[in-house]
Design an enzyme around this catalytic site. Structure first.
Site, PDB file in Angstrom:
ATOM      1  N   HIS A 278      -2.603  -5.971  -1.709  1.00  0.00           N
ATOM      2  CA  HIS A 278      -3.554  -4.980  -1.229  1.00  0.00           C
ATOM      3  C   HIS A 278      -4.012  -5.262   0.190  1.00  0.00           C
ATOM      4  O   HIS A 278      -4.604  -4.392   0.842  1.00  0.00           O
ATOM      5  CB  HIS A 278      -4.771  -4.913  -2.157  1.00  0.00           C
ATOM      6  CG  HIS A 278      -5.464  -3.575  -2.135  1.00  0.00           C
ATOM      7  ND1 HIS A 278      -6.013  -3.039  -0.988  1.00  0.00           N
ATOM      8  CD2 HIS A 278      -5.699  -2.676  -3.114  1.00  0.00           C
ATOM      9  CE1 HIS A 278      -6.556  -1.871  -1.260  1.00  0.00           C
ATOM     10  NE2 HIS A 278      -6.368  -1.623  -2.537  1.00  0.00           N
TER      11      HIS A 278
ATOM     12  N   ASP B 235      -2.404  -0.081   0.858  1.00  0.00           N
ATOM     13  CA  ASP B 235      -3.537   0.453   0.087  1.00  0.00           C
ATOM     14  C   ASP B 235      -3.071   1.035  -1.222  1.00  0.00           C
ATOM     15  O   ASP B 235      -1.896   1.350  -1.410  1.00  0.00           O
ATOM     16  CB  ASP B 235      -4.246   1.537   0.896  1.00  0.00           C
ATOM     17  CG  ASP B 235      -4.953   0.930   2.095  1.00  0.00           C
ATOM     18  OD1 ASP B 235      -5.110   1.642   3.092  1.00  0.00           O
ATOM     19  OD2 ASP B 235      -5.314  -0.264   2.005  1.00  0.00           O
TER      20      ASP B 235
END
Lengths: 452, 413
Positions: free
Chosen positions: A424, A428
């Site tokens: 992450h 995203d």
């Protein structure tokens, strides 16, 4: 026996006070009572300050005695004299660590100086209490190298696992414990297991402490402790490092495999006849991933120091199971290969892997991983990212499931769950979901792959 | 005798001197003539002796027979007290080193520690097939050009004693002198060795061979003929082993050991022992390995002879037992478990690659850009900043295969 400071302190006391000092043995035993006696007897004779001074010295002396006594329980191992007039050497390594048991004449340390390699052996059997130097320190002849407390290794398997070699399996414990029930053999059992290789834990109950009722039949309670070899340890470290550095999340999706299976059925034989390639669906998934990665370049990127590296090539690591374990050979420039070429590469690399001919270059440097757990029948799962990559696509088993089609009908279709674990920090959630959805769409209708 | 009378006769015919003078003349001449004759005779003998020496090295005939021993006999020999010389027929470096270690660990100490008790000195001589041998605490890739050694099929050996890196071949004699730790010096054996060699060939070697205090043998102070390494065990034993170049093919050896400047662009950090590099040369004068082998054996027999302490082999003939006995065995065919275990350990990659101290390598300009580091422990890479290099890879594999992949274009590693 007394150190210089103690002797000096005794000498410095006045003769009167020396006469009051009883023999040294009594000092060791009960210096407090002696002080108390002095207190009673001499309080009126000496003035307070004088007496206090004596008392302080007295306690100093007795403290020193106790201290010296403790030290004489342990054996101090000194740096042995080396040849000729050499006085210094470099400690290379200790072969045992603090807390381990060492036998008399067993190798404790090696020192090297000027082409001479010197072995230091232990003078007693006992437990190592202190090691004074680290490897690569300079040691001088006569300095204390280690402190060993003499004593036998305790019986019954409570000795800590000392050796580097894999300890033999604690089979001696099993017969010891099967005989544990009858009380007569309890004493014999720990003695029988004592000469065996050091058994692992202190918690492993010695035969004596079992209180269970007598059983006519007992089951095996074998433990086989094999020390991890160094490669395994490093791999474990690396995996853990991956978990610690990357912010890993997994997103799931499911894909209808009917189109792919149909395509495969139609063209499988023709392809084998024409090119000899076996047409699986790893090639299709690789193609789909590379196409989707064009939209989401972060999936194919990596974090290096404080910048992100985006690449226009995509090296896909394929997870292959070999008898030795799992290996991940890499297909270079998968974005420029056709589906069948990718299949060829996969077959070539897996034969190489199974015959243990994979080189390191074949295995390092991938940018994306595809792992197929479905061959073993998994339903769903979360694959783990190989550092320093950013994402890994996990394929699972194809199972017939009733699904609702877009027009409302319910049909039984061969469905596969896809899992994408991504970092992450770089990608995203939205991007990851879009990537996976793109892969799904491309697989569900392979004709779309022609367009991009 | 006739000479005197003749002279006397001659003079007595011609001289018209008083009797006294006549007498003294004769005697003086006789004296002078005797002196001249005697001097002439001695000169002759000296010159003939000199002529003999100038004609070449004196041939010392081999005066021993090396008795073949079996494994059990060897085990008894080693563990009983007594001095002997052991020859190894085997040329396998691992087996020879393993036997040397066994000899070191099982030689008994003298019964008493008084000055008069004689130590059990043993000499072990062996020749190895071509191989590279490094010291116990050295960094393998820094000392040896491993890729070249592997390409030429030369085995790599890490011995159990300290010291630097050497290359062995069939023209090189290895000796190991096992003795006790008391009074052990690094030069006691090499001084004797130098003396035996000089005695063998004084014309070429006199005052040219030297034993340095580090235990090396040098020629004219500039070139090295043999190096040494030592090991002291805490149980009171010590050994000194070393090499002696007699007839080595030095050109083939060159290039296997890394140069002292190192590889440009590669920096090593770690506490491994450095080799002290020197120019090497063979023993001057054309000697054969066999003859030097015999010289060393016979020298040891002479210098370490002692009547009560030689190991008297059973069923020996009496003239042999007055010297130090000589035995020979095949280290590769011995059935002693400890020797086989040690040889196995010496052969294992764990020991050869992983036996030295931990170290780290820095690859930098001019050969590689950007700069990279690799840290190695026990021969396995434990930390690196090379992207894509898995930790847990053996350093040997990294050197062999993947440096090019990571842009580390360094040869000769």
């Amino acid at each position: 026996m007394l150190s210089r400071s103690v002797r000096n302190s005794i000498k410095s006391q006045s003769i009167k006070s020396m006469k009051l000092v009883p023999t040294s043995a009594k000092i060791l035993v009960s210096h407090e009572t002696i002080n108390a006696n002095l207190n009673k007897r001499c309080y009126s004779v000496y003035n307070k300050t004088n007496y206090n001074k004596n008392q302080i010295k007295f306690t100093n002396v007795s403290c020193n005695f106790n201290y010296n006594l403790k030290r004489f329980n342990s054996t101090s191992v000194k740096v042995p004299p080396m040849a000729e007039s050499l006085t210094e050497g470099s400690l290379k390594e200790f072969s045992k660590s603090v807390g381990e048991y060492i036998k008399e004449d067993e190798l404790l340390a090696t020192i090297e100086t000027d082409k001479i390699d010197i072995e230091v052996n232990s003078p007693v059997t006992g437990k190592i209490v202190k090691l004074n130097f680290k490897p690569e320190d300079t040691v001088t002849v006569g300095e204390e190298l280690a402190v060993i407390e003499p004593g036998e290794a305790p019986a019954g398997g409570a000795a800590p696992a000392a050796s580097d070699a894999a300890p033999t399996p604690a089979k001696e414990e099993a017969p010891a414990q099967t005989q544990a029930a009858p009380a007569q053999t309890q004493a014999a059992a720990p003695a029988a297991s004592k000469p065996a290789a050091p058994t692992p834990k202190k918690e492993a109950p010695p035969a004596i402490s079992l209180e269970e009722p007598v059983r006519t039949t007992s089951f095996s309670r074998n433990e086989n402790k094999i020390k991890m070899n160094r490669m395994r340890l490093r791999i474990a470290e690396r995996l853990k490092e991956s978990q610690n550095t990357a912010a890993s999340l997994t997103t799931f999706n499911e894909v209808d495999m009917s189109a792919v299976l149909e395509m495969r059925k139609l063209y499988k034989d023709e392809i084998i006849k024409k090119t000899g390639t076996k047409f699986g669906f790893m090639g299709l998934f690789s193609k789909a991933s590379t196409l989707a990665a064009k939209d989401i370049p972060g999936i194919n990127g990596a974090i290096v120091d404080d910048s992100i590296v985006y690449r226009d090539y995509c090296d896909i690591s394929i997870a292959v199971a070999t008898p030795k374990g799992l290996v991940t050979p890499v297909i270079r420039n998968a974005e420029s290969l056709s589906v069948l070429e990718i299949e060829n590469e996969i077959v070539r690399l897996s034969t190489k892997a199974r015959s243990n001919k994979l080189t390191l270059e074949d295995m390092t440097g991938g940018t994306f991983t595809i792992s197929n757990g479905g061959v073993f029948g998994s339903l769903m799962g979360t694959p783990i990212i190989n550092t320093p990559q950013t994402a890994v696509l996990g394929l699972h088993g194809v199972k017939q499931r009733p699904v609702t089609l877009p027009d409302g009908k319910i049909e039984s279709r061969p469905m596969m769950y896809l899992a994408l674990t991504y970092d992450h920090r770089l990608v995203d959630g939205r991007e990851a979901v879009i990537f996976l959805r793109t892969v799904k769409e491309l697989i569900e209708d392979p004709r779309k792959m022609l367009l991009f | 005798m006739n000479v005197f009378f003749r002279i006397g006769d001659k003079f007595s015919d011609k001289l018209y001197c008083p009797r006294l003078i006549h007498f003294t003349y004769i005697h003086t001449y006789i004296y002078i003539y005797i002196n001249i004759v005697l001097q002439a005779l001695t000169l002759q003998t000296v010159s003939s002796l000199i002529k003999k020496e100038k004609s070449g090295p004196s041939i010392m005939l081999k005066n021993y027979i090396a008795k073949q021993v079996t494994s059990d006999e060897l085990r008894t020999l080693i563990t009983c007290s007594g001095r002997f010389v052991l020859h190894s027929v085997s040329k396998d470096p691992y087996d020879n080193l393993a036997l040397e270690d066994y000899l070191f660990r099982h030689t008994p100490l003298p019964e008493s520690t008084s000055a008069t008790s004689v130590k059990n000195n043993r000499l072990f001589l062996y020749i190895n097939n071509p191989c590279c041998v490094i010291g116990r605490n050295q960094l393998l890739w820094r000392e040896v050009n491993v890729s070249r050694a592997i390409a030429q099929g030369i085995p790599l050996v890490r011995r159990l004693s300290g010291g630097g890196a050497v290359v062995h071949d069939w023209g090189n004699i290895n000796y190991a002198h096992v003795t006790t730790r008391d009074g052990f010096t690094r030069t006691e054996f090499t001084t004797k060795l130098v003396r035996w060699l000089v005695e063998r060939d004084p014309t070429t070697l006199y005052s040219r061979l030297q034993a340095t205090d580090r235990g090396d043998i040098t020629l004219d102070g500039t070139h090295k003929l043999g190096g040494s390494a030592f090991k002291i065990g805490a149980r009171g034993r010590a050994y000194h082993h070393g090499t002696l170049l007699v007839d080595s093919q030095l050109d083939q050896i060159k290039g296997l050991l890394q140069s002292s400047q190192g590889i440009p662009g590669v920096t090593w950090t770690g506490s491994g022992v450095d080799s002290v590099r020197a120019h090497v040369t063979n023993l001057p004068g054309s000697h054969s390995v066999t003859s030097i082998w015999e010289t060393i054996t016979m020298g040891f027999q002479r210098d370490f002879a002692g009547s009560a302490n030689n190991h008297v082999p059973p069923n020996s003939s009496s003239h042999i037992s007055q010297h130090v006995p000589v035995y020979s065995c095949n280290a590769s065919k011995l059935q002693i478990a400890e020797v086989q275990e040690t040889a196995q350990k010496l052969r294992s990659a764990d020991w050869v690659h992983g036996g030295g101290p931990p170290f780290s390598v820095h690859f930098g300009p001019p050969q590689t850009m950007p700069e990279r580091n690799v840290a190695v422990r026990h021969g396995i890479i434990c930390a690196t900043d090379i992207v894509g290099l898995a930790l847990g890879t053996p350093f040997a594999e990294f050197c062999r295969t993947s440096r090019a992949v990571h842009g580390l274009g360094v040869d000769s590693l």
